[in-house]
Design an enzyme around this catalytic site. Structure first.
Site, short mmCIF file in Angstrom:
data_model
loop_
_atom_site.label_atom_id
_atom_site.label_comp_id
_atom_site.label_asym_id
_atom_site.label_seq_id
_atom_site.Cartn_x
_atom_site.Cartn_y
_atom_site.Cartn_z
N ASP A 187 1.09 -1.10 0.32
CA ASP A 187 -0.29 0.37 0.15
C ASP A 187 1.02 1.75 -0.16
OD1 ASP A 187 -2.48 0.96 -0.18
OD2 ASP A 187 -1.76 1.92 2.18
N GLU A 243 14.85 -15.26 0.73
CA GLU A 243 14.99 -16.71 1.49
C GLU A 243 14.27 -17.53 1.73
OE1 GLU A 243 14.82 -14.30 5.72
OE2 GLU A 243 16.36 -12.75 4.35
#
Length: 531
Positions: A187, A243
């Site tokens: 956002d 990751e």
């Protein structure tokens, strides 16, 4: 209100349409001052919507159906009920707790705000601590510091020059990635970093959809938007997502111009997608659309990223209504006493625009209910409005409630099947009854079946990974937009007269019936070469 368990029960609807991912708006703990975009706890589900276990069940069912799940992340600001901000209020001026936010001394001995910025929702972008409604209760009388909020006063902006803020949001990312989410829609991705010194700025910030072109461009050049430092943040987040095994995505909600600035958000080491809002705001005009599409491919190709097309979302007038408005008119909501758009024209153009968008190479996002052809609720009683914009603009801008009306699932059920009691948090207009999902399922020519057919063909022909070539015959035609992607011809007639279909092609999908082999006005066709 709807809840996570309710979404889980409706996931079959999404799978049947043919989408392959679901983006959820905020469901975190929140006072709901701005539809959940005022987050009080990033790591928990608001009881209004269920529990973390309900989220896990939703994620598991989505996986069974082959749907990815993207969740909304709100990193520009928190709720004023967030533990950090409550600590900051009590800790007082000069405390480390206040360093997490943008607290500043006012001008004129504290009587006026630190600068002249205005809120995107209207009114000033600063609130003085001792003028908060809870000032006396919290013992804040006499605290004359101001805090910045680019949105509502209940949404204080975080200070992204602080490493503690960076570390906290990286931790939030990992929390949800550990629960199996596939990505984050970010956002106000362009708003996290402010220009050093927070200088005055002589333009007013506004919802871009309610601005003219000049104002929109000035907003993108403002000291509170699109600062270079935001890209450092997304490089950090890119590394966090890396990751984890599998494909994970960051999706930018960035209202920036020009398009080349938007493409910066999807450079190889930053985000994976950025909504193409310039395409959303382009008028229903062949030349203008052709120019936007051309420029989109030019700038996105330059950074090796796909375009991300969109026509509607929870912040703009639905395109089944917007496309019936006069050219260049983009209000922030429509009220009952405003001129009412032609619903038939709007839906006809919306269907044509959708077929055009879904054939474009790249990714595409659909907003809930557009597959039903839902229009904006343009006659909502003003007393029922909830958008902060309505209140902060002194009841001048209707705001976004009209595009957020609960979905109609069953034409003959109370509340059109949205919930068990028939009550809905915003009332559904009567026009939604005939557009209910069960009233369109299996009905030839319905908007729902058009979406299903289009998405099936898009998937079967791998249109998202295709290439675009303009059709020479129509390259300079002021009324027609026509391109080929692989063998598929996509032709949109935006003019007033029917257009003959090029020889040697057979229509496989159309947004409206053809007129004796000609493509009528406000219609898009998909056609393949005849054998």
């Amino acid at each position: 209100m709807g809840d996570l368990a309710g979404i889980t029960r409706r996931l079959d609807h999404l799978a049947a349409i043919g989408v392959d991912a679901l983006w959820l708006s905020p469901f975190y703990r929140s006072p709901q001052a701005d539809g959940g975009y005022d987050v009080a706890d990033y790591r928990d589900v608001d009881p209004l919507f269920g529990t973390l276990e309900d989220f896990d069940a939703l994620r598991a069912r989505a996986t069974e159906l082959g749907l990815r799940v993207i969740v909304d992340l709100v990193p520009n600001h928190t709720s004023d009920q967030h533990a950090w901000f409550q600590e900051a209020l009590r800790a007082g001026p000069g405390s480390p707790a206040r360093d997490r936010y943008l607290f500043r001394e006012g001008r004129d001995g504290g009587e006026t705000p630190p600068n002249n910025w205005t809120s995107i929702f209207g009114g000033p972008a600063w609130t003085r601590v001792d003028q908060r409604p809870d000032a006396a209760e919290l013992g804040l009388t006499g605290d004359r510091q101001w805090y910045l909020h680019l949105f509502d006063t209940t949404q204080p902006d975080l200070d992204w020059t602080r490493e503690e803020v960076h570390a906290e949001l990286r931790s939030v990312l990992r929390f949800w990635l550990d629960r199996g989410v596939d990505g984050f829609r970010v956002d106000v991705a362009h708003g996290l970093v402010k220009k050093p010194g927070l200088p005055d700025w002589d333009w007013s910030t506004a919802m871009v959809t309610g601005s003219d072109g000049a104002a929109a461009q000035q907003t993108s050049l403002s000291p509170m938007f699109d600062q270079p430092g935001v890209h450092d943040i997304y490089r950090e987040w890119n590394a966090v997502l890396a990751e984890y095994d599998g494909d994970r995505a960051l999706v930018a909600e960035a209202w920036v111009e020009p398009l080349s600035s938007l493409a910066d958000y999807v450079r190889p080491d930053e985000m994976q997608q950025a909504f193409n809002f310039p395409y959303l705001t382009t008028p229903w005009d062949a030349a203008a659309l052709r120019a936007t599409i051309d420029e989109s491919f030019r700038v996105y190709d330059a950074v090796g990223a796909p375009c991300t097309w969109v026509l509607s979302n929870h912040d703009v007038v639905r395109h089944a209504t917007r496309l019936a408005l006069p050219a260049g008119h983009r209000p922030n909501g429509i009220r009952a006493h405003d001129p009412q758009p032609d619903a038939t024209l709007g839906l006809r153009r919306a269907r044509a625009a959708t077929l055009q968008m879904l054939a474009l190479p790249g990714s595409a996002y659909l907003y809930q209910g557009e597959e039903l052809g839902l229009p904006e609720h343009t006659a909502l009683d003003d007393s029922l409005r909830q958008d902060p914009t309505w209140f902060r603009t002194g009841y001048q801008e209707a705001g976004r409630d009209g595009c957020r009306i609960p979905l109609p699932w069953e034409a003959d059920s109370p509340g059109l099947g949205f919930g068990p009691t028939g009550a809905t948090w915003l009332p559904q207009p009567e026009s939604y009854r005939e557009l209910a999902a069960d009233a369109q399922t299996g009905v030839e020519g319905s908007t729902l079946e058009l979406y299903r057919a289009a998405l099936a063909l898009r998937r079967a022909r791998d249109l998202g990974d295709g290439a675009l070539a303009w059709v020479d015959e129509f390259r300079d035609d002021p009324s027609v937009l026509a391109f080929c992607t692989d063998e598929l011809l996509v032709l949109t007639n935006l003019g007033e007269a029917p257009v003959p279909l090029p020889a040697g092609f057979e229509v496989v999908l159309a947004s409206a019936s053809l007129d004796e082999g000609r493509v009528p006005t406000d219609t898009t066709v998909w056609a393949l070469p005849t054998l």
